[in-house]
Motif scaffolding. Structure first.
Motif, PDB file in Angstrom:
ATOM      1  N   GLN A 616      -8.517 -14.938 -16.440  1.00 38.94           N
ATOM      2  CA  GLN A 616      -7.790 -13.775 -15.925  1.00 38.94           C
ATOM      3  C   GLN A 616      -8.154 -12.522 -16.706  1.00 38.94           C
ATOM      4  O   GLN A 616      -8.270 -11.433 -16.151  1.00 38.94           O
ATOM      5  CB  GLN A 616      -6.281 -14.036 -15.993  1.00 38.94           C
ATOM      6  CG  GLN A 616      -5.435 -12.890 -15.455  1.00 38.94           C
ATOM      7  CD  GLN A 616      -5.682 -12.631 -13.986  1.00 38.94           C
ATOM      8  OE1 GLN A 616      -5.265 -13.402 -13.133  1.00 38.94           O
ATOM      9  NE2 GLN A 616      -6.375 -11.548 -13.668  1.00 38.94           N
ATOM     10  N   SER A 620      -9.825  -9.202 -15.090  1.00 42.58           N
ATOM     11  CA  SER A 620      -9.206  -7.891 -15.251  1.00 42.58           C
ATOM     12  C   SER A 620     -10.201  -6.895 -15.842  1.00 42.58           C
ATOM     13  O   SER A 620     -10.209  -5.713 -15.468  1.00 42.58           O
ATOM     14  CB  SER A 620      -7.974  -8.012 -16.148  1.00 42.58           C
ATOM     15  OG  SER A 620      -7.348  -6.768 -16.302  1.00 42.58           O
ATOM     16  N   GLN A 678      -9.821 -13.933  -7.641  1.00 42.17           N
ATOM     17  CA  GLN A 678      -8.418 -13.891  -8.055  1.00 42.17           C
ATOM     18  C   GLN A 678      -7.620 -14.979  -7.340  1.00 42.17           C
ATOM     19  O   GLN A 678      -6.741 -15.624  -7.940  1.00 42.17           O
ATOM     20  CB  GLN A 678      -7.826 -12.522  -7.755  1.00 42.17           C
ATOM     21  CG  GLN A 678      -6.383 -12.335  -8.223  1.00 42.17           C
ATOM     22  CD  GLN A 678      -6.263 -12.353  -9.729  1.00 42.17           C
ATOM     23  OE1 GLN A 678      -6.620 -11.394 -10.395  1.00 42.17           O
ATOM     24  NE2 GLN A 678      -5.756 -13.439 -10.286  1.00 42.17           N
ATOM     25  N   ARG A 682      -5.598 -18.125  -8.965  1.00 37.81           N
ATOM     26  CA  ARG A 682      -4.184 -18.370  -8.676  1.00 37.81           C
ATOM     27  C   ARG A 682      -3.967 -19.814  -8.240  1.00 37.81           C
ATOM     28  O   ARG A 682      -3.001 -20.470  -8.641  1.00 37.81           O
ATOM     29  CB  ARG A 682      -3.711 -17.422  -7.578  1.00 37.81           C
ATOM     30  CG  ARG A 682      -2.231 -17.536  -7.251  1.00 37.81           C
ATOM     31  CD  ARG A 682      -1.911 -16.905  -5.938  1.00 37.81           C
ATOM     32  NE  ARG A 682      -2.634 -17.572  -4.863  1.00 37.81           N
ATOM     33  CZ  ARG A 682      -2.559 -17.236  -3.573  1.00 37.81           C
ATOM     34  NH1 ARG A 682      -1.815 -16.239  -3.193  1.00 37.81           N
ATOM     35  NH2 ARG A 682      -3.248 -17.900  -2.659  1.00 37.81           N
ATOM     36  N   MET A 714      -0.521 -12.657  -9.870  1.00 38.42           N
ATOM     37  CA  MET A 714      -1.896 -12.855  -9.399  1.00 38.42           C
ATOM     38  C   MET A 714      -1.987 -12.619  -7.891  1.00 38.42           C
ATOM     39  O   MET A 714      -2.958 -12.040  -7.391  1.00 38.42           O
ATOM     40  CB  MET A 714      -2.351 -14.273  -9.738  1.00 38.42           C
ATOM     41  CG  MET A 714      -2.615 -14.517 -11.211  1.00 38.42           C
ATOM     42  SD  MET A 714      -3.181 -16.217 -11.484  1.00 38.42           S
ATOM     43  CE  MET A 714      -3.424 -16.192 -13.269  1.00 38.42           C
ATOM     44  N   ALA A 717      -2.014  -9.013  -7.339  1.00 44.93           N
ATOM     45  CA  ALA A 717      -3.314  -8.460  -7.704  1.00 44.93           C
ATOM     46  C   ALA A 717      -4.351  -8.737  -6.618  1.00 44.93           C
ATOM     47  O   ALA A 717      -5.194  -7.877  -6.309  1.00 44.93           O
ATOM     48  CB  ALA A 717      -3.768  -9.052  -9.040  1.00 44.93           C
ATOM     49  N   GLU A 718      -4.287  -9.938  -6.015  1.00 43.94           N
ATOM     50  CA  GLU A 718      -5.227 -10.268  -4.936  1.00 43.94           C
ATOM     51  C   GLU A 718      -5.042  -9.330  -3.753  1.00 43.94           C
ATOM     52  O   GLU A 718      -6.019  -8.798  -3.190  1.00 43.94           O
ATOM     53  CB  GLU A 718      -5.015 -11.719  -4.514  1.00 43.94           C
ATOM     54  CG  GLU A 718      -5.902 -12.142  -3.346  1.00 43.94           C
ATOM     55  CD  GLU A 718      -5.485 -13.484  -2.780  1.00 43.94           C
ATOM     56  OE1 GLU A 718      -5.993 -13.847  -1.705  1.00 43.94           O
ATOM     57  OE2 GLU A 718      -4.644 -14.167  -3.411  1.00 43.94           O
ATOM     58  N   GLN A 733      -2.522  -7.629 -12.755  1.00 47.55           N
ATOM     59  CA  GLN A 733      -3.237  -8.549 -13.633  1.00 47.55           C
ATOM     60  C   GLN A 733      -2.678  -8.503 -15.048  1.00 47.55           C
ATOM     61  O   GLN A 733      -2.616  -9.529 -15.740  1.00 47.55           O
ATOM     62  CB  GLN A 733      -4.729  -8.204 -13.619  1.00 47.55           C
ATOM     63  CG  GLN A 733      -5.418  -8.568 -12.316  1.00 47.55           C
ATOM     64  CD  GLN A 733      -6.834  -8.027 -12.246  1.00 47.55           C
ATOM     65  OE1 GLN A 733      -7.202  -7.120 -12.986  1.00 47.55           O
ATOM     66  NE2 GLN A 733      -7.639  -8.574 -11.334  1.00 47.55           N
TER      67      GLN A 733
END
Length: 835
Positions: A616, A620, A678, A682, A714, A717-718, A733
């Motif tokens: 991760q 990021s 991502q 996850r 996550m 973030a996706e 993230q």
């Protein structure tokens, strides 16, 4: 019936009387003009006369017939009226006469029970606005707080020009009220003969003159006002009551001229301003708290005080981040402590504050104390120049974090410089950042700072957020070391030993024991983390004599120390404390002993989560580099290229780890988008979340919640990556990274708690054989080689006293079961006799 008729007929009379008496007792006639008093008096007297005349005209004295009828209404069957009746029909019939006589006898008996009815004095129907209650309330208040003697002034108002006086002639009243903060009582001048009177400055003198203007006058020189005009020049005042009040600000003469007058010499004692002085040097506590003693005094009482701290810019060493001009900041103000009990005329106190987080901490400042008294007079101390005490950080990296935090708070123009230093600090952290959590927190703070700089000038809210994050990082680095934990434990042991030697109070003993417990737990945790970084092939948790030590045994030892101190056996407690100290100095901790030094399921799960965290982190970093390229930020490009031609941050991490962020050694597929990678990360976390090792516990549940939060972050973030919203994706993230760290920490604690409960962790020698071993009456398995006893720790858990009580209750319950064998009951009885 008379009372009822008087009440109903004359209630307006006493309502008007009560209202009039209340108004006069409160001095309404002294404040209104004479014309208004005349008009009000005529209206009041007219209303009173109308109410009285109306009541007289309507009043009728009750007759005997009315009284009998009223009494007859209170009896069933109207017996009194029946006694006055006669038989109308059947007078010749004996039967009818007999019935009538029986009826009369019954009515006579019933009439003999008649009793006078209580009067009904309710007049609510006639007074719907409850004026009678309002007047009665005003009358009662006048009796309590007013003066009925003022009613005697009314006859003087009837004379034209106010020349007619009451029967007693002209009179006066005078009193002096010192300021409340002096604590002195009021003086009634009518009881004080002519002479000299000492008054505090600011005392209020009040005089009230009754009579004509020509009969009484006032002469004074204490108010500082212009002298009163002579009698010939005085304006005409037709009021017979005059109220005069003024404040005594200087010594002088006060005289009441005329019949029965008096004269005094008033000496006004000046109210000096308060004084305050800073005494001694400021003292710095270990945690950065400062203590500055001071003294303050006043002739009466100090009302309040404050300390003013401002930056001594001329004395600041203007280098590095302190070179630019600082952003304007308000003066730092602390309220001075005042004595809760006792006199405030003169006292000594100490200002105790913690300014460690202030931007001026450990910088030259100017400190001034101010105090005020009851007259708002201010006293100021001499200005002291000093270095504002704050917490000291001895770890070089922690000190660097605090210096970057200070530069960021000094001015936001230092934000890019802070970002550059953070990039350099995390470029090759080997040997510099030993705390993995601190390293990750620095990375998160660095990315947030860079993302904020990409969007424009750093905001105040973001600056304060980053400053708080840097402070937490510095504390983690400074306090997270094993040596610091050991030193804190030694200090806690020394303080407890000192308390034992000097016979401290039970409250202090309890506080020091709690401190020792906390320090010991912190040391064991830090020791375990240190051994975890070194590997899992060390001996088990042992003391100097290779005897295994569990956390429960340490807790039992500290409980025993506390019990001995509570019983007054200080020598034995000290001896046991020394034994604990020697044992902790030689303590060694590892992750376990599975016969071959393997990690086991818990260690593998921790390693998998750490790999997910690294993946991760790398993802990021790539998102952040894309954001820099998107906005064309020059510093972002330099950060990607590295310094002096070195690789970027993502490449640096690959180089230092020997593998790509996903840990495969081949790198994540460059053809896959950030959103797809991502999502894959996850899904991996979801699988790990569903396979958490260890038995159910609060820590394991906390780890599961933290990992669930990381999964949701996550997912956010996706979605942001699919929208090409890189700033939002980086924020999500960062949340995922923080929750992953929290989940790792909670899972580690859960596995550490489960470790002592494993069945010896000594291979599979016993296997299922333990289940076949015979158990004693308490349900314990017999020890090895057939010896009496058990290999199990009966007092597991932190609350050993509750466990002991539960065991004792179980023994008592089984000893009362007469169906058990005699041998078992005898054994249980011997246990009860012993314990």
């Amino acid at each position: 019936m008379v009372a009822e008729r008087i009440t109903r007929g004359f209630w307006p009379v006493w309502t008007i009387l009560f209202a009039l008496i209340a108004a006069l007792a409160f001095g309404l006639h002294e404040t209104l003009p004479v014309e208004a008093l005349w008009i009000g008096g005529v209206i009041a007297l007219g209303g009173l006369g109308w109410a009285l005349l109306r009541g007289i005209l309507r009043f009728r004295w009750p007759t005997r017939a009315e009284a009998l009828a009223r009494l007859d209404l209170t009896l069933p069957g109207r017996p009194i009226a029946a006694l006055g009746d006669a038989l109308a029909l059947g007078t010749e019939d004996d039967g009818s006469r007999t019935v009538w006589r029986a009826h009369i006898a019954r009515m006579a008996a019933r009439a003999a029970t008649a009793r006078a009815a209580a009067p009904d004095l309710r007049v609510a129907a006639r007074d719907p606005f409850a004026l009678r209650y309002a007047a009665l309330t005003a009358f009662v208040a006048a009796l309590l707080f007013g003066s009925l003697w003022r009613i005697a002034e009314v006859p003087g108002l009837a004379a034209p020009g106010g020349e007619a006086l009451a029967a007693g002639g002209p009179s006066w009243e005078a009193w002096v009220e010192p300021p409340a903060y002096t604590g002195r009582p009021s003086l009634y001048l009518n009881t004080i003969d002519a002479g000299t009177i000492e008054l505090p400055e600011g005392s209020r003198v009040t005089l009230r003159l009754y009579g004509a203007v020509s009969d009484l006058g006032v002469e004074e020189t204490v108010s500082g006002r212009a002298p009163l005009p002579e009698d010939g020049e005085a304006p005409v005042d037709t009021a017979s009551v005059r109220a005069i009040d003024f404040e005594a600000v200087q010594s002088g003469r006060l005289a009441i001229t005329g019949t029965g007058g008096r004269e005094w010499r008033l000496t006004v004692l000046p109210d000096a301003p308060p004084t305050v002085a800073i005494t001694g040097k400021v003292m710095r506590e270990a945690d950065g708290t400062m203590s500055q003693p001071f003294t303050a005094s006043d002739d009466y009482a100090v009302a309040a005080g404050r300390a003013l701290v401002e930056l001594d810019l001329g004395a600041v060493d203007r280098h590095h981040g302190l070179g630019p001009d600082p952003e304007p900041r308000e003066v730092l103000i602390y309220d001075l402590p005042m004595p809760i009990t006792g006199s405030r005329a003169e006292f000594a106190e100490a200002l105790v504050e913690d300014a460690s987080k202030h931007p001026w901490a450990n910088l030259p400042v100017k400190m001034t104390f101010e105090v005020v008294d009851g007259r708002d007079q201010t006293g100021t101390s001499e200005t002291e120049t000093l270095v504002l005490p704050g917490r000291r950080f001895f770890d070089p990296v922690a000190a660097a974090m605090i210096e970057l935090r200070r530069d960021l708070l000094w001015t936001r123009d230092n934000a890019r410089r802070v970002s550059q230093i953070l990039h350099a600090l995390t470029h090759r952290p080997e040997g510099l950042l030993r705390n993995e959590r601190a390293y990750l927190m620095i990375r998160v703070a660095m990315r947030r700072l860079d993302a904020a700089l990409v969007q424009g000038p750093l905001s105040t809210a973001m600056r304060d957020e980053l400053a708080e994050a840097l402070w937490e990082i510095a504390e983690l680095i400074e306090d997270g070391g094993l040596a610091d934990a050991l030193e804190r434990m030694h200090q806690a042991q020394e303080r407890l030993s000192e308390a034992i030697r000097r016979g401290a109070s039970p409250e202090e003993i309890q506080r020091l024991m709690d401190e020792l417990r906390q320090a010991t737990n912190d040391y064991i945790r830090k020791l375990a983390e240190n051994m975890e970084r070194q590997g899992a092939d060390e001996p088990s948790q042992q003391a100097q004599n290779n005897q295994q030590i569990t956390g429960d045994q340490l807790q039992q030892m500290m409980d025993e120390i506390q019990r001995l101190m509570e019983e007054g056996r200080m020598a034995e407690a000290q001896e046991l404390l020394d034994q604990l100290s020697r044992m902790m100095e030689n303590l060694r901790v590892t992750e376990g002993q599975n016969g071959e030094g393997q990690q086991g399921p818990g260690g593998q799960a921790m390693e998998d989560l750490r790999q997910t965290l690294r993946d991760q982190q790398g993802l990021s970093d790539e998102a952040f580099r894309d954001l820099q390229q998107q906005f064309g930020d020059q510093q972002g490009q330099q950060g990607q290229q590295g310094q002096n031609g070195q690789p970027g941050e993502g490449q640096a991490q690959q180089g230092q780890d020997g593998q790509t962020p996903d840990g495969t050694g081949e790198g994540l597929s460059g053809e896959r988008s950030l959103a797809e990678r991502q999502r894959s990360l996850r899904d991996t976390l979801r699988q790990q979340e569903g396979n958490l090792p260890g038995s159910p516990s609060d820590e394991r549940e906390a780890a599961r919640r933290a990992l669930d939060e990381a999964g949701r972050a996550m997912e956010g973030a996706e979605e942001a990556l699919r929208r090409d919203d890189l700033p939002e994706a980086i924020d999500r993230q960062a949340e995922a990274i923080e929750n992953l760290r929290e989940g790792l920490r909670n899972l580690g604690e859960a596995l550490a708690q489960n470790q002592p409960g494993q069945p010896g962790n000594q291979g599979e020698a016993f296997g299922d054989a333990n289940q076949q071993m015979p158990r004693d009456p308490l349900g314990r398995m017999a020890g090895q080689s057939g010896r009496i006893g058990t290999d199990e720790n009966m007092l597991q858990g932190t609350d050993v006293y509750r466990r002991a009580r539960d065991l004792l209750d179980e023994i008592r319950r089984r000893s009362g079961d007469q169906t058990r064998p005699t041998e078992e009951l005898d054994y249980l009885k011997r246990l009860l006799d012993r314990f």
